[in-house]
Design a protein around this motif. Structure first.
Motif, PDB file in Angstrom:
ATOM      1  N   ALA A 304     -11.871  -2.233 -36.296  1.00 25.98           N
ATOM      2  CA  ALA A 304     -11.490  -0.670 -36.351  1.00 25.98           C
ATOM      3  C   ALA A 304     -10.895  -0.523 -37.780  1.00 25.98           C
ATOM      4  CB  ALA A 304     -10.458  -0.259 -35.240  1.00 25.98           C
ATOM      5  N   CYS A 305     -10.474   0.760 -37.810  1.00 23.67           N
ATOM      6  CA  CYS A 305      -9.751   1.095 -39.212  1.00 23.67           C
ATOM      7  C   CYS A 305      -8.524   2.100 -38.639  1.00 23.67           C
ATOM      8  CB  CYS A 305     -10.444   1.905 -40.160  1.00 23.67           C
ATOM      9  SG  CYS A 305     -12.017   0.912 -40.745  1.00 23.67           S
ATOM     10  N   GLY A 306      -7.713   2.111 -39.579  1.00 24.35           N
ATOM     11  CA  GLY A 306      -6.558   3.332 -39.331  1.00 24.35           C
ATOM     12  C   GLY A 306      -5.819   3.035 -37.995  1.00 24.35           C
ATOM     13  N   THR A 307      -5.576   4.304 -37.330  1.00 24.91           N
ATOM     14  CA  THR A 307      -5.002   4.445 -35.979  1.00 24.91           C
ATOM     15  C   THR A 307      -5.698   3.561 -34.860  1.00 24.91           C
ATOM     16  OG1 THR A 307      -3.793   6.637 -36.723  1.00 24.91           O
ATOM     17  CG2 THR A 307      -4.537   6.263 -34.363  1.00 24.91           C
ATOM     18  N   SER A 308      -7.357   3.784 -35.104  1.00 26.13           N
ATOM     19  CA  SER A 308      -7.790   2.839 -34.185  1.00 26.13           C
ATOM     20  C   SER A 308      -7.662   1.411 -34.147  1.00 26.13           C
ATOM     21  CB  SER A 308      -9.437   3.091 -34.439  1.00 26.13           C
ATOM     22  OG  SER A 308      -9.677   4.504 -34.345  1.00 26.13           O
ATOM     23  N   TRP A 309      -7.368   0.931 -35.271  1.00 24.93           N
ATOM     24  CA  TRP A 309      -6.811  -0.545 -35.634  1.00 24.93           C
ATOM     25  C   TRP A 309      -5.514  -0.832 -34.863  1.00 24.93           C
ATOM     26  CZ3 TRP A 309      -3.105  -3.147 -38.123  1.00 24.93           C
ATOM     27  CH2 TRP A 309      -3.369  -4.567 -38.523  1.00 24.93           C
ATOM     28  N   SER A 352     -13.353   3.453 -32.529  1.00 21.23           N
ATOM     29  CA  SER A 352     -13.419   4.644 -33.631  1.00 21.23           C
ATOM     30  C   SER A 352     -13.262   6.038 -32.801  1.00 21.23           C
ATOM     31  CB  SER A 352     -14.876   4.560 -34.242  1.00 21.23           C
ATOM     32  OG  SER A 352     -14.897   5.721 -35.177  1.00 21.23           O
ATOM     33  N   GLN A 353     -12.514   6.990 -33.355  1.00 16.79           N
ATOM     34  CA  GLN A 353     -12.477   8.114 -32.961  1.00 16.79           C
ATOM     35  C   GLN A 353     -13.728   8.898 -33.178  1.00 16.79           C
ATOM     36  OE1 GLN A 353     -12.625  12.214 -32.622  1.00 16.79           O
ATOM     37  NE2 GLN A 353     -12.332  11.489 -34.656  1.00 16.79           N
ATOM     38  N   SER A 354     -14.125   8.965 -34.659  1.00 14.67           N
ATOM     39  CA  SER A 354     -15.242   9.591 -35.150  1.00 14.67           C
ATOM     40  C   SER A 354     -16.453   9.141 -34.638  1.00 14.67           C
ATOM     41  CB  SER A 354     -15.254   9.924 -36.798  1.00 14.67           C
ATOM     42  OG  SER A 354     -15.243   8.440 -37.288  1.00 14.67           O
ATOM     43  N   GLY A 355     -16.595   7.620 -34.554  1.00 14.43           N
ATOM     44  CA  GLY A 355     -17.775   7.021 -34.342  1.00 14.43           C
ATOM     45  C   GLY A 355     -18.614   6.855 -35.752  1.00 14.43           C
ATOM     46  N   GLU A 356     -18.134   7.197 -36.653  1.00 15.84           N
ATOM     47  CA  GLU A 356     -18.918   7.413 -37.938  1.00 15.84           C
ATOM     48  C   GLU A 356     -18.040   6.564 -39.094  1.00 15.84           C
ATOM     49  OE1 GLU A 356     -21.637   8.659 -38.036  1.00 15.84           O
ATOM     50  OE2 GLU A 356     -21.737   9.863 -36.429  1.00 15.84           O
ATOM     51  N   THR A 357     -17.068   5.857 -38.912  1.00 18.54           N
ATOM     52  CA  THR A 357     -16.321   5.154 -40.062  1.00 18.54           C
ATOM     53  C   THR A 357     -17.255   3.986 -40.617  1.00 18.54           C
ATOM     54  OG1 THR A 357     -14.216   5.715 -38.860  1.00 18.54           O
ATOM     55  CG2 THR A 357     -14.379   3.811 -40.582  1.00 18.54           C
ATOM     56  N   ALA A 358     -17.593   4.024 -41.903  1.00 21.75           N
ATOM     57  CA  ALA A 358     -18.733   3.411 -42.727  1.00 21.75           C
ATOM     58  C   ALA A 358     -18.213   1.793 -42.440  1.00 21.75           C
ATOM     59  CB  ALA A 358     -18.709   3.808 -44.021  1.00 21.75           C
ATOM     60  N   LYS A 492       3.527   8.515 -42.868  1.00 24.55           N
ATOM     61  CA  LYS A 492       3.302   8.568 -44.233  1.00 24.55           C
ATOM     62  C   LYS A 492       1.818   9.588 -44.587  1.00 24.55           C
ATOM     63  CE  LYS A 492       2.533   3.936 -43.873  1.00 24.55           C
ATOM     64  NZ  LYS A 492       2.219   2.662 -44.075  1.00 24.55           N
ATOM     65  N   GLU A 493       1.089   9.516 -43.300  1.00 23.28           N
ATOM     66  CA  GLU A 493      -0.004  10.483 -43.683  1.00 23.28           C
ATOM     67  C   GLU A 493       0.290  11.933 -43.930  1.00 23.28           C
ATOM     68  OE1 GLU A 493      -3.760   9.053 -40.793  1.00 23.28           O
ATOM     69  OE2 GLU A 493      -1.878   9.337 -39.804  1.00 23.28           O
ATOM     70  N   ILE A 494       1.291  12.439 -43.072  1.00 25.77           N
ATOM     71  CA  ILE A 494       1.323  13.746 -42.991  1.00 25.77           C
ATOM     72  C   ILE A 494       2.551  14.556 -43.855  1.00 25.77           C
ATOM     73  CG2 ILE A 494      -0.096  14.456 -41.085  1.00 25.77           C
ATOM     74  CD1 ILE A 494       2.391  14.750 -39.516  1.00 25.77           C
ATOM     75  N   LEU A 606      -6.623  12.476 -47.950  1.00 25.80           N
ATOM     76  CA  LEU A 606      -7.067  11.937 -46.697  1.00 25.80           C
ATOM     77  C   LEU A 606      -8.339  12.838 -46.081  1.00 25.80           C
ATOM     78  CD1 LEU A 606      -4.014  11.227 -44.772  1.00 25.80           C
ATOM     79  CD2 LEU A 606      -5.445   9.671 -46.149  1.00 25.80           C
ATOM     80  N   ALA A 607      -9.260  12.358 -45.280  1.00 28.69           N
ATOM     81  CA  ALA A 607     -10.324  12.945 -44.637  1.00 28.69           C
ATOM     82  C   ALA A 607     -10.237  12.244 -43.151  1.00 28.69           C
ATOM     83  CB  ALA A 607     -11.445  12.672 -45.382  1.00 28.69           C
ATOM     84  N   LYS A 608     -10.898  13.225 -42.207  1.00 25.73           N
ATOM     85  CA  LYS A 608     -10.835  12.699 -40.839  1.00 25.73           C
ATOM     86  C   LYS A 608     -11.752  11.486 -40.701  1.00 25.73           C
ATOM     87  CE  LYS A 608      -9.634  13.331 -36.500  1.00 25.73           C
ATOM     88  NZ  LYS A 608      -8.318  12.714 -36.226  1.00 25.73           N
TER      89      LYS A 608
HETATM   90  C1  G6P Z   1      -9.323   7.868 -41.185  1.00 28.64           C
HETATM   91  C2  G6P Z   1      -8.630   8.977 -40.316  1.00 28.64           C
HETATM   92  C3  G6P Z   1      -7.624   8.276 -39.331  1.00 28.64           C
HETATM   93  C4  G6P Z   1      -8.663   7.331 -38.577  1.00 28.64           C
HETATM   94  C5  G6P Z   1      -9.398   6.202 -39.382  1.00 28.64           C
HETATM   95  C6  G6P Z   1     -10.232   5.785 -38.491  1.00 28.64           C
HETATM   96  O1  G6P Z   1      -8.520   7.285 -42.123  1.00 28.64           O
HETATM   97  O2  G6P Z   1      -7.681   9.945 -41.245  1.00 28.64           O
HETATM   98  O3  G6P Z   1      -6.916   9.182 -38.620  1.00 28.64           O
HETATM   99  O4  G6P Z   1      -7.822   6.708 -37.744  1.00 28.64           O
HETATM  100  O5  G6P Z   1     -10.011   6.978 -40.196  1.00 28.64           O
HETATM  101  O6  G6P Z   1     -11.281   6.519 -38.013  1.00 28.64           O
HETATM  102  P1  G6P Z   1     -11.949   6.461 -36.698  1.00 28.64           P
HETATM  103  O7  G6P Z   1     -12.802   7.768 -36.700  1.00 28.64           O
HETATM  104  O8  G6P Z   1     -12.783   5.263 -36.952  1.00 28.64           O
HETATM  105  O9  G6P Z   1     -11.007   6.193 -35.544  1.00 28.64           O
END
Ligand code: G6P
Length: 613
Positions: A304-309, A352-358, A492-494, A606-608
């Motif tokens: 995972a990445c970011g918050t999902s991690w 993953s929230q978005s399901g699209e993180t590369a 940090k982010e906001i 940043l981007a979502k």
């Molecule tokens: C970006 C968003 C974060 C998110 C991360 C992972 O950095 O700004 O909020 O946690 O991507 O995204 P995901 O959609 O895979 O959970």
């Protein structure tokens, strides 16, 4: 990461494109543009938010019932009016928007220059539109075929939409590793990076598959084939499960605040039909189908990445403690590039929230190639990760628009808790009495989150005391260590304040050197285990004049006496504590960011949805 929208139909395209871009702005907001096909092609592009584009286009000719739009998060070339999309071919006939990265753009660019093409922008995207133009010149092919051939020469990731003024009313859209959804209305079509610009027009959508190209023409049937030239007979039309209200602020100043307040509901939605305290069961559809592989797995690897991690780190504690399954948590970006040891006895879980993180997508592809079972914990229905994985579960949090993730985090943690309980039971690793206690308490969590929301004014006051500090340290132990990381990330982010999250005991191996009277230290102390140790950590901070903001449970009299500020939240079972202890940290960051005049929903740089590596 970049938002795309397109329309063709009987209506005026411009207002549909603008509204769609505003919905997609969370994906990038450094510049925006539209192209309208109305005999000739008109393009309007502006640095900055979509609102800048709207002011710029005001009073200009925005007619045309076919058009494309783009909101950018810059990769190649700074954010300015020239690098903004759409980009046009040299002859002006073609216009294109793109999300992703064309990796071989410099080689293509050199070759095209030799063929006489000149470039206006610094983007990789402009190369693509010139390449399409060059191929078009070489033969009498329809636009979709020209685009398809061009894409066979391209490496990288893309979602693109192309218009050609010599074939009006036609849109060609294609994707590889970046998402695209096609909406099918009455005599009209929509294309977008996700369904949010489409839902108010139609609920019938087709998620374009990876490596597919669609030909969309007013009054004609949708045609899809693969970029490698295989026909797709019947595009799979799905019904969107999304309401327009979910995409609006509903009276809140920011989406982030709305999403924080939605958490009692989203946590309950995530559990609905998946557990019963009365019946004493937990059932997750996705896992049931793969139970044997889960139960016999050597280990679970979470990517995972970011918050999902951070959710993944909490899952490590949950799975190991409750189900006794070894877990490794990996940054997807590191995992995919370090030749990990992995085989068919492993389960790879992508969060993953978005399901699209590369990076998460690429990590999953690698895991699949090596024979592991892949499982997705995803919010966005129909997204690439949801479709790539062998099985999975949705968290059902609804669209999350604020760039800083809040309700998706608690949704993920809820789902991972259900998963851990399900596996613990199946493996016979949990006593029935403890299992029942945990699921009963899980059912109480939404009401307890509601209780935490009532502390908003107090948290706002603490935010006002903290807002000018240049740094902040977040500490926690056990289940609250990932919460500390998440609290620091939110700040940090906001608010653009520097913050570090640390395991409380690690403080003395470095960060303690930073502590003085200017350093707020936010310590999450709701754990029962290691309680005395946390008190020692607080004393260590106090001894160095640090300002302690402690998240405690309501009955905690001891920490109340020593901390400078306390935020007292309801007690719960220890494995569930992150679901409550993260809420004050979300609110704290929110209020600090507002007090510092930051754009909470669209923080700088940043981007979502990060669809580039
Ligand atoms: C970006 C968003 C974060 C998110 C991360 C992972 O950095 O700004 O909020 O946690 O991507 O995204 P995901 O959609 O895979 O959970």
């Amino acid at each position: 990461m970049c938002g795309i929208v397109a329309y063709t139909g009987p209506k005026k395209a411009y207002p549909i494109l603008i509204k769609g871009l505003q919905r997609l702005e969370y994906r990038g907001y450094d510049s925006a543009g539209v192209a309208l096909l109305d005999g000739d092609i008109k393009t309007y592009k502006r640095k900055g938010k979509v609102s800048e584009l709207v002011s710029y286009a005001e009073g200009q000719d925005t007619d045309g019932s076919t058009g494309i739009g783009h909101t950018r998060w810059a990769t190649h070339g700074k954010p300015d009016n020239i690098n903004a999309h759409p980009h046009r071919s040299g002859d002006g006939d073609l216009v294109l928007v793109h999300n992703g990265i064309i990796e071989n753009y410099s080689v293509l660019k050199e070759a095209l220059k030799k063929q006489g093409h000149t470039f206006k922008s610094e983007t990789d995207t402009e190369v693509l539109v010139h390449l399409i133009e060059e191929i078009k010149k070489q033969g009498n092919l329809p636009l979709e075929e020209v685009v398809r051939v061009a894409l066979t020469k391209v490496t990288g990731a893309y979602a693109i939409v192309v218009l050609d003024k010599t074939e009006p009313n036609k849109i060609v859209a294609a994707r590889k590793q970046s998402p695209l959804v096609i909406g099918i209305g009455e005599g009209e079509y929509f294309v977008a990076s996700d369904a949010t610009p489409i839902v108010e027009h139609t609920k019938h959508v087709v998620y374009l598959g990876d490596g597919e190209i669609a030909t969309i023409e007013k009054g004609e049937e949708l045609q899809i084939k693969t970029i490698s030239d295989n026909e797709i007979q019947l595009p799979f039309v799905q019904k969107l499960d999304m309401e327009i209200e979910q995409l609006e602020k509903g009276g809140y100043d920011y989406f982030m605040l709305k999403e924080i307040h939605e958490q009692p509901k989203t946590i309950a939605d995530c559990m609905r039909g998946r557990l019963s305290a009365e019946g004493g069961w937990v059932k997750l559809g996705g896992i049931q189908e793969q139970l044997n592989r889960f139960v016999s797995a050597n280990r679970i690897i979470i990517v995972a990445c970011g918050t999902s991690w951070h959710s993944g780190l909490i899952a490590e504690y949950l799975f190991e403690e409750l189900a006794r399954i070894p877990v490794e948590v990996e940054y997807a970006s590191e995992f995919r590039y370090r030749n990990p040891v992995i085989d068919h006895n492993d389960v790879v879980l992508a969060i993953s929230q978005s399901g699209e993180t590369a990076d998460t997508l690429a990590a999953l592809e690698l895991a699949k190639d090596r024979g592991a079972l892949t499982y997705g914990i995803v919010n966005s229905v129909g997204s690439s990760i949801a479709r790539l994985t062998d099985a999975g579960s949705y968290i059902h949090a609804g669209p999350e628009i604020g760039v800083a993730s809040t309700k998706a985090f608690t949704g993920q943690v809820t789902l991972l808790t259900l998963m851990a309980l399900s596996l613990a039971e199946k493996k016979g690793k949990i006593e029935k009495e403890y299992f029942n206690r945990l699921i009963t308490e899980l059912e109480n969590i939404p009401a307890k989150v509601e209780e935490v929301m009532k502390l908003n004014d107090q948290i706002q006051y603490i935010a006002s005391e903290m807002k000018d500090a240049p740094n902040a340290l977040y500490l926690g132990r056990g289940y609250n260590f990932p919460v500390a990381l998440e609290g620091a990330l939110k700040l940090k982010e906001i608010s653009y304040l520097h913050a570090e999250g640390y395991p409380a005991a690690e403080m003395k191996h470095g960060p303690i050197a930073l502590i003085d009277e200017n350093m707020p230290v936010i310590i999450t102390c709701t754990n029962k285990s290691a309680y005395e140790k946390i008190i020692s950590n607080i004393q260590e901070v106090k001894a160095r004049k640090g300002v302690v903001i402690a998240i405690i449970t309501e009955d905690d009299e001891e920490i109340r006496k020593i901390a400078d500020y306390v935020i007292a939240i309801p007690d719960t079972e220890e494995p569930l504590t992150p679901l409550l202890s993260v809420i004050p940290l979300q609110l704290l960051s929110y209020h600090i960011a507002v007090m510092r005049g930051c754009n909470v929903d669209q923080p700088r740089n940043l981007a979502k949805s990060v669809t580039v590596e």
